[in-house]
Write an enzyme that holds these catalytic residues in place. Structure first.
Site, PDB file in Angstrom:
ATOM      1  CD  GLU A   1      -3.209  12.537  -7.784  1.00 23.30           C
ATOM      2  OE1 GLU A   1      -3.544  11.520  -8.413  1.00 23.30           O
ATOM      3  OE2 GLU A   1      -3.588  12.758  -6.620  1.00 23.30           O
TER       4      GLU A   1
ATOM      5  CD  GLU B   1      -3.950   6.211  -3.450  1.00 22.60           C
ATOM      6  OE1 GLU B   1      -3.409   7.012  -2.668  1.00 22.60           O
ATOM      7  OE2 GLU B   1      -4.357   6.552  -4.565  1.00 22.60           O
TER       8      GLU B   1
ATOM      9  CG  HIS C   1      -6.909   6.772  -0.601  1.00 25.28           C
ATOM     10  ND1 HIS C   1      -8.040   6.375  -1.273  1.00 25.28           N
ATOM     11  CD2 HIS C   1      -6.232   7.589  -1.442  1.00 25.28           C
ATOM     12  CE1 HIS C   1      -8.052   6.934  -2.473  1.00 25.28           C
ATOM     13  NE2 HIS C   1      -6.970   7.669  -2.602  1.00 25.28           N
TER      14      HIS C   1
END
Length: 683
Positions: free
Chosen positions: A373, A396, A460
């Protein structure tokens, strides 16, 4: 960490002007005329097939916040001059965003662009200048000239706002701290720049994740041009890392989770809420949590520890002090929502936020998730990879890559380093990791290798090829056991890859992210950027440079180095063949001899074509009997430069020996190129 918002697919491209290494007296004028010509014609110089030769060791130095601020001030003072030197139009201005400095004095300055006072989305660029001040290269998010037909909107702003609300399925003013009324911008990330509105809508996504949906609407026609989601998903007795030291602050007789040694990072308790900052964790002693998720301090200790590790990693390994490089920290919020199975980064709050998982029993605060994150914040403040399409997959993957490297850096026996993402948080409920870097498809959804439609799937899952590339580059293909975990990594071409070690691989990816990637970089651009980074760090004839080529080929992006590797037999034609603009097809031939029987089902065709708009090209492999095997179709939306790709053909019905040809036709006007080389590889 796991957003599933759907996005309109748009091709992305990053063009790099060929570096010019000249004396300081003529360098600026030379580059100015080069780019001015590109701007006038709406094209840019094609990216070189390989990175320019550079002395190894061009690694960025660690800058103090004061040194960085001084460089930013200097770049800002020269912004107008730089714009003129780059041949930008009179209405275009540059706004300094970031700067990095190499040991040899080279500067990499990242700029945003405006046109007639309007932000140019997709107009970002990175300028490389030598110690003497000579401009040596430019990486641009778009190669199109920024000359919109008009800056006067025909569409009312209210219509653009309604479109954005419909896209978000949200109610107006649902998130007043996020919602932004339509603003006029120039949209330059998809073909010819046009006047548009950008509207930001808040609210919640389907799983409870906060929403910051950006919707771009053509200000003349009302067409929705693009949309992307900006929320990117991601002594203490911790839940996952055992008992660890935490840096805290004492205030009177109380202690709180404020890390004064790392930019003032703070950890807050949302206590199942979903808005606001929360309450700073504090207490009468300096002991935090008991290792159980039921104790709210335990997850806070994990998040605080993970943020400290990530800060130290970027500072000690890459020389970057904080997400923005300015010595200031983001902050963390834990216990978001009830049974919230996710974590995320938000630019709006400049913070990392963590849910507690199903049944509030598995907080998403493990080391790799915290680093994942926080790295979204780094990416947002460097390359700014748009969170959609291929650039979103690379965004990602960058968070997964550095999530893994931070975990190795931590050297924590309770959470040993590995190439598994989220293996501690049990997000699936069956004890399996969220993602696997050695073979991404093991999760059931991610892709092991690049293919032409990968930009249309969830970011993702489209991250898989880049994650796989990084594993191959670090560790190589085949079976390997690391810290008790056994990996078995295949390659798309069936040929082996020899790794160069994680320490070198992470340096290459970080340098590419911070000095080569732009907001619209796609997989082909990532290959170009990492090759350039490897060439600058280790030299273009180094084993590291060749390993980058081979690792990308192992995930179906570009050709292998040398003779194809792996002991297979290869046949190559390196003669240049010009491809006429919107003209007749041309061919380049290879004679195969010494083989017995038919060609293999896994015949590899490594193609290296230099071209300023590869979507114009139709490419076929012609067998000795004239049978055509389509390798690439025409695509008006595939706006990237060059074709550096290895295709796999089932040629088992063809006799191996004989003359094989590569046939290429340009089927649209304005862009040119040539076949640089091509190769047949028999495994």
């Amino acid at each position: 960490m796991r957003s599933r918002s759907s996005h309109r697919r748009t091709s992305h491209t990053a063009s790099r002007t060929a570096p010019r290494r000249r004396t300081a007296a003529v360098a600026l004028a030379g580059v100015a005329s080069l780019i001015a010509a590109a701007v006038q014609t709406g094209t840019a110089t094609a990216a070189p097939a390989q990175a320019p030769k550079a002395a190894p060791g061009s690694e960025s130095v660690r800058l103090s916040p004061a040194e960085r601020a001084e460089l930013l001030r200097g770049a800002d003072a020269r912004a107008a001059e730089t714009a003129r030197d780059l041949g930008l139009g009179a209405k275009e201005k540059l706004v300094v965003r970031d700067v990095l400095k190499d040991r040899d004095g080279t500067l990499h300055t990242r700029y945003e662009r405006t046109y007639d006072g309007l932000p140019v989305l997709g107009g970002d660029l990175v300028v490389e200048t030598s110690k003497s001040g000579a401009t040596e290269g430019v990486v641009k998010a778009t190669r199109a000239a920024v000359k919109p037909a008009t800056t006067k909107a025909a569409l009312p702003a209210a219509d653009a706002e309604r479109q954005a609300l419909n896209a978000a399925k949200a109610e107006k003013a649902q998130s007043p701290d996020v919602d932004r009324a339509p603003r006029k911008v120039i949209w330059a990330a998809d073909g010819k720049p046009v006047l548009a509105y950008e509207t930001v809508v808040g609210g919640l996504q389907h799983d409870g994740t906060p929403q910051e949906l950006h919707v771009v609407t053509d200000a003349t026609t009302g067409e929705k041009l693009y949309e992307w989601e900006a929320v990117e998903t991601g002594t203490g007795h911790t839940v996952y890392s055992g008992t660890v030291p935490l840096t805290t602050t004492q205030s009177g007789s109380a202690y709180n989770l404020t890390d004064g040694a790392r930019g003032g990072h703070k950890t807050y308790n949302l206590n199942r809420g979903t808005s606001g900052t929360g309450t700073l964790f504090s207490g009468p002693d300096d002991v935090w949590g008991n290792g159980s998720p039921s104790n709210l301090e335990s997850a806070a200790a994990d998040a605080h520890y993970g943020a400290a590790l990530t800060w130290d990693y970027y500072k000690n390994v890459h020389g970057r002090s904080g997400i923005r490089g300015d010595g200031r920290a983001a902050y963390s919020r834990v216990h978001y929502g009830n049974n919230y199975v996710n974590a995320f980064w938000s630019d709006s709050c400049f913070c990392m936020t963590y849910g507690d998982g199903s049944g509030n029993a598995n907080p998403l605060t493990s080391i790799d998730v915290a680093a994942h994150e926080m790295t979204h914040g780094l990416t947002s403040n460097t390359a700014g990879l748009v969170y959609s399409g291929e650039s979103g997959g690379l965004n990602e993957a960058t968070s997964d890559i550095f999530g893994a490297t931070v975990e190795f850096y931590a050297n924590n026996s309770s959470d040993a380093g590995d190439y598994l993402i989220g293996e501690k948080i049990n997000i699936r409920g069956d004890g399996t990791p969220l993602r696997y870097m050695d073979k991404p498809s093991r999760d059931g959804s991610s892709k092991d290798a690049w293919y032409s439609g990968i930009g249309s799937i969830d970011v993702h899952y489209s991250s898989g090829p880049a994650n796989h590339f990084f594993y191959l580059l670090s560790e190589g293909s085949g079976t390997k056991t690391i810290n008790g975990v056994t990996y078995n990594s295949p390659t798309s071409d069936g040929l082996p890859v020899t790794g160069i070690g994680r320490a070198k691989a992470e340096k290459i990816w970080f340098r590419a992210l911070t000095t080569k990637f732009t907001s619209t970089t796609n997989y082909a651009g990532a290959r170009t950027g990492t090759l350039a980074a490897a060439g600058e760090l280790y030299g273009t004839t180094s084993a590291e440079y060749k390993a980058v080529q081979d690792a990308w080929a192992g995930v179906n992006v570009g050709a292998r180095s040398g003779g194809g590797g792996g002991g297979g037999t290869s046949f190559e034609n390196t003669a240049d063949v010009s491809i006429p603009d919107n003209g007749a097809a041309v061919t380049s031939s290879i004679t195969v001899s010494g083989r017995t029987g038919n060609a293999p089902a896994g015949l590899q065709v490594a193609v290296d074509i230099v071209h300023t708009w590869r979507g114009d090209l139709v490419i076929d492999l012609l067998a000795p009997d004239g049978t055509a095997y389509r390798l690439k179709n025409f695509s008006s939306s595939d706006s990237a430069d060059n074709v550096n790709q290895t295709f796999t053909v089932d040629a088992s019905s063809e006799v191996a020996n004989g003359t094989w040809s590569l046939r290429v036709q340009d089927q649209a006007a304005q862009d040119t190129g040539h076949i640089n080389s091509w190769k047949l590889i028999f495994p």
